[in-house]
Design an enzyme around this catalytic site. Structure first.
Site, PDB file in Angstrom:
ATOM      1  N   GLY A  98      51.541  60.189  66.568  1.00  0.00           N
ATOM      2  CA  GLY A  98      52.083  59.334  67.306  1.00  0.00           C
ATOM      3  C   GLY A  98      52.262  57.961  66.840  1.00  0.00           C
ATOM      4  O   GLY A  98      53.384  57.340  66.773  1.00  0.00           O
ATOM      5  N   ARG A 127      56.649  63.182  73.604  1.00  0.00           N
ATOM      6  CA  ARG A 127      56.216  61.668  73.774  1.00  0.00           C
ATOM      7  C   ARG A 127      57.486  61.001  73.771  1.00  0.00           C
ATOM      8  O   ARG A 127      58.342  60.737  72.820  1.00  0.00           O
ATOM      9  CB  ARG A 127      55.327  61.447  72.700  1.00  0.00           C
ATOM     10  CG  ARG A 127      53.854  62.139  73.104  1.00  0.00           C
ATOM     11  CD  ARG A 127      52.820  62.186  71.939  1.00  0.00           C
ATOM     12  NE  ARG A 127      52.128  60.981  72.119  1.00  0.00           N
ATOM     13  CZ  ARG A 127      50.979  60.403  71.307  1.00  0.00           C
ATOM     14  NH1 ARG A 127      50.597  61.526  70.352  1.00  0.00           N
ATOM     15  NH2 ARG A 127      50.491  59.265  71.542  1.00  0.00           N
ATOM     16  N   SER A 170      52.606  52.036  76.062  1.00  0.00           N
ATOM     17  CA  SER A 170      51.935  51.989  74.653  1.00  0.00           C
ATOM     18  C   SER A 170      51.934  50.617  74.072  1.00  0.00           C
ATOM     19  O   SER A 170      52.993  50.097  73.852  1.00  0.00           O
ATOM     20  CB  SER A 170      52.486  52.972  73.955  1.00  0.00           C
ATOM     21  OG  SER A 170      51.869  52.967  72.720  1.00  0.00           O
ATOM     22  N   GLN A 172      51.847  50.487  70.790  1.00  0.00           N
ATOM     23  CA  GLN A 172      52.334  51.181  69.467  1.00  0.00           C
ATOM     24  C   GLN A 172      53.703  50.631  69.247  1.00  0.00           C
ATOM     25  O   GLN A 172      53.946  50.106  68.076  1.00  0.00           O
ATOM     26  CB  GLN A 172      52.237  52.523  69.370  1.00  0.00           C
ATOM     27  CG  GLN A 172      50.716  52.975  69.106  1.00  0.00           C
ATOM     28  CD  GLN A 172      50.534  54.343  69.331  1.00  0.00           C
ATOM     29  OE1 GLN A 172      51.684  55.438  69.272  1.00  0.00           O
ATOM     30  NE2 GLN A 172      49.407  55.007  69.378  1.00  0.00           N
ATOM     31  N   ASP A 315      40.518  55.515  73.796  1.00  0.00           N
ATOM     32  CA  ASP A 315      40.281  56.737  72.891  1.00  0.00           C
ATOM     33  C   ASP A 315      38.793  57.322  72.972  1.00  0.00           C
ATOM     34  O   ASP A 315      38.438  58.161  72.458  1.00  0.00           O
ATOM     35  CB  ASP A 315      40.663  56.337  71.373  1.00  0.00           C
ATOM     36  CG  ASP A 315      41.954  56.461  71.163  1.00  0.00           C
ATOM     37  OD1 ASP A 315      42.745  57.327  72.117  1.00  0.00           O
ATOM     38  OD2 ASP A 315      42.548  56.257  70.095  1.00  0.00           O
ATOM     39  N   LYS A 342      49.269  61.410  75.689  1.00  0.00           N
ATOM     40  CA  LYS A 342      48.672  61.735  74.462  1.00  0.00           C
ATOM     41  C   LYS A 342      48.896  63.063  74.183  1.00  0.00           C
ATOM     42  O   LYS A 342      49.882  63.545  74.497  1.00  0.00           O
ATOM     43  CB  LYS A 342      47.091  61.315  74.637  1.00  0.00           C
ATOM     44  CG  LYS A 342      46.630  60.165  75.143  1.00  0.00           C
ATOM     45  CD  LYS A 342      47.035  59.068  74.064  1.00  0.00           C
ATOM     46  CE  LYS A 342      46.604  57.577  74.525  1.00  0.00           C
ATOM     47  NZ  LYS A 342      46.886  56.525  73.470  1.00  0.00           N
ATOM     48  N   ARG A 346      45.657  63.684  79.396  1.00  0.00           N
ATOM     49  CA  ARG A 346      44.140  63.781  79.241  1.00  0.00           C
ATOM     50  C   ARG A 346      43.554  63.249  80.577  1.00  0.00           C
ATOM     51  O   ARG A 346      42.303  63.083  80.808  1.00  0.00           O
ATOM     52  CB  ARG A 346      43.732  62.854  78.186  1.00  0.00           C
ATOM     53  CG  ARG A 346      44.031  63.284  76.777  1.00  0.00           C
ATOM     54  CD  ARG A 346      43.482  62.087  75.694  1.00  0.00           C
ATOM     55  NE  ARG A 346      43.699  62.538  74.455  1.00  0.00           N
ATOM     56  CZ  ARG A 346      43.722  61.673  73.477  1.00  0.00           C
ATOM     57  NH1 ARG A 346      43.356  60.556  73.553  1.00  0.00           N
ATOM     58  NH2 ARG A 346      44.147  62.177  72.286  1.00  0.00           N
ATOM     59  N   ARG A 389      40.585  64.929  71.062  1.00  0.00           N
ATOM     60  CA  ARG A 389      39.858  64.083  72.297  1.00  0.00           C
ATOM     61  C   ARG A 389      39.107  65.273  73.182  1.00  0.00           C
ATOM     62  O   ARG A 389      37.833  64.975  73.628  1.00  0.00           O
ATOM     63  CB  ARG A 389      40.255  63.008  72.818  1.00  0.00           C
ATOM     64  CG  ARG A 389      40.950  61.906  71.677  1.00  0.00           C
ATOM     65  CD  ARG A 389      39.920  61.268  71.233  1.00  0.00           C
ATOM     66  NE  ARG A 389      40.375  60.125  70.192  1.00  0.00           N
ATOM     67  CZ  ARG A 389      40.055  59.667  69.130  1.00  0.00           C
ATOM     68  NH1 ARG A 389      38.727  60.139  68.892  1.00  0.00           N
ATOM     69  NH2 ARG A 389      40.661  58.670  68.190  1.00  0.00           N
TER      70      ARG A 389
END
Length: 439
Positions: A98, A127, A170, A172, A315, A342, A346, A389
């Site tokens: 991602g 996503r 995010s 990002q 993370d 993610k 999660r 993860r």
């Protein structure tokens, strides 16, 4: 690379103790950033000690398709950059990475028609990318997508100036624009809106820009980032630091089993937010000491529950959840809604897997709670959910179970930590690797 089947499950056997020394793998997050910056720099850059994860491979594959020269030299990667001129008319497939996809989407505004696709439609394909695409469109990019998800086509040119980008879901998206900004004639004055998530990765991006000679300034809260235009990324030599997110799993495993584990190559003042996992484990009662870049964990001591805001170390939340499941009391991770976006959800998926193992767990929209147990039966098959993860979390629990635990789709560990099982084996853990019956 790891000598294991292409697709495999893992059977985790109970471990009486963990003992030995491991050198932390190179940082996935720094590797992908350094590789991209190296491609944006004219000339050759040597990235020393690059990660070998699937994410790093995805970045290298896409940069090569865009015209960068890639040469592997032992543990290093030499990149011959394309500067501000990636190839036009290229289709890039970042796999299930991602961050790689988003960083490249920002740079795609320098090109005439770059299309992004994925062979993971049920993960990366679901996503959201809309916040970044909307910001690029406001800068003048032509963007084609369906509901802000892949496949996406982006064409430039774009103008510089002031632009808002949401950081609610995010960080990002902002990092993607930060990589683009110095190559625009007018640069960018970024205004990050909403409740900014994951400050640490933003600081890693700023640190990467500085390592490649790019000037940038940011407000203390990172709500405003200013990057002048007309700059050139400078080629040279950069060294990748050790990876804290993956190392958090080894630290949690060491804390929950008797023995003594030394983990080297972890800088004390690193910018990775998951460095906080060390402090969290100490707060839970783990005996962790530091000498330079080496951490020593003396395991087997009782652990206690904590309540923490997990946004700064998202993370590491999965690994710390495994420690919490073996601690006394109920641990709650607050402000972790981004975990739902993610490779899997999660929060909900973790709750379900913990319940499958006989643990009590609960959730809200942005939190996850788990009540610890002194006895974990094991003897079941758990779902890895295609998430590296999640696989780490379940493996840590399997080491403390009374009977072997099977985890499906364990090959997805390669996304971030290809040698995870090998490193644990070096510490005394035992696994079997039957070939997976499904992807």
């Amino acid at each position: 690379m790891d000598g294991l089947p292409k697709r495999f499950d893992v059977i985790v056997y109970p471990a009486a103790e963990l003992r030995g020394e491991v050198r932390a793998q190179p940082s996935k997050n720094y590797t992908t950033r350094y590789l991209l910056a190296a491609a944006l720099a004219p000339g050759e850059t040597r990235v020393v000690g690059a990660a070998t994860s699937e994410d790093a491979g995805a970045m290298l594959r896409c940069l090569g398709d865009w015209g960068a020269g890639i040469e592997h030299c032992g543990e290093d990667v030499v990149v011959r950059g394309f500067g501000a001129r990636p190839r036009a008319g290229v289709t890039l497939n970042p796999g299930n990475a991602g961050a790689v996809a988003r960083f490249l989407m920002g740079v795609a505004a320098l090109t005439e028609q770059t299309t992004f696709v994925t062979d993971h439609p049920d993960s990366l394909g679901r996503r959201p990318q809309g916040d970044l695409l909307e910001a690029l469109a406001r800068l003048g990019a032509r963007v084609r997508s369906e509901d802000g998800r892949l496949p996406v086509t982006i064409s430039g040119p774009v103008r510089g100036g002031t632009v808002e980008v949401s950081a609610e879901r995010s960080s990002q998206y902002a990092s993607a624009l930060m990589f683009l900004a110095p190559l625009l004639p007018g640069g960018l004055d970024l205004r990050l809106t909403g409740d900014i998530k994951s400050h640490a990765p933003l600081r890693q991006t700023l640190d990467t820009l500085a390592a490649f000679g790019v000037q940038a300034s940011a407000s203390e809260d990172l709500g405003r980032v200013t990057i002048p235009g007309g700059q050139t990324y400078q080629s040279g030599r950069v060294t990748v630091p050790g990876d804290y997110p993956g190392s958090a799993a080894l630290l949690a495993a060491a804390a929950t089993r008797p023995g003594e584990v030394r983990l080297s190559n972890l800088r004390e003042h690193d910018l990775q937010g998951e460095r906080e996992a060390v402090a969290v484990l100490r707060e839970m009662g783990a005996a962790i000491t530091r000498e330079g870049d080496t951490l020593t964990v003396r395991g087997g001591a009782p652990l206690w529950a904590v309540t923490r805001d997990g946004d700064g170390f998202t993370d590491a939340v999965q690994a710390l959840t495994a420690a919490a499941a073996l601690a006394q009391g109920t641990t709650t991770w607050e402000n972790v809604a981004t975990l739902r976006l993610k490779e899997c959800d999660r929060i909900s998926d973790t709750r379900r897997e913990l319940e499958r193992l006989g643990l009590h767990a609960s959730e809200t929209g942005d939190s996850l709670s788990v009540s610890g147990t002194a006895t974990l039966a094991g003897g079941v098959t758990a779902d890895g959910h295609g998430d590296h993860r999640m696989i780490m979390l379940l493996t840590i629990l399997g080491l403390s179970a009374q009977a072997p635990l099977r985890i499906t789709g364990a090959h997805h560990i390669r996304k971030s930590y290809p040698l995870f099982f090998r490193h644990l084996e070096a510490l005394g853990a035992r696994f079997d690797y039957p070939e997976a019956t499904r992807a």
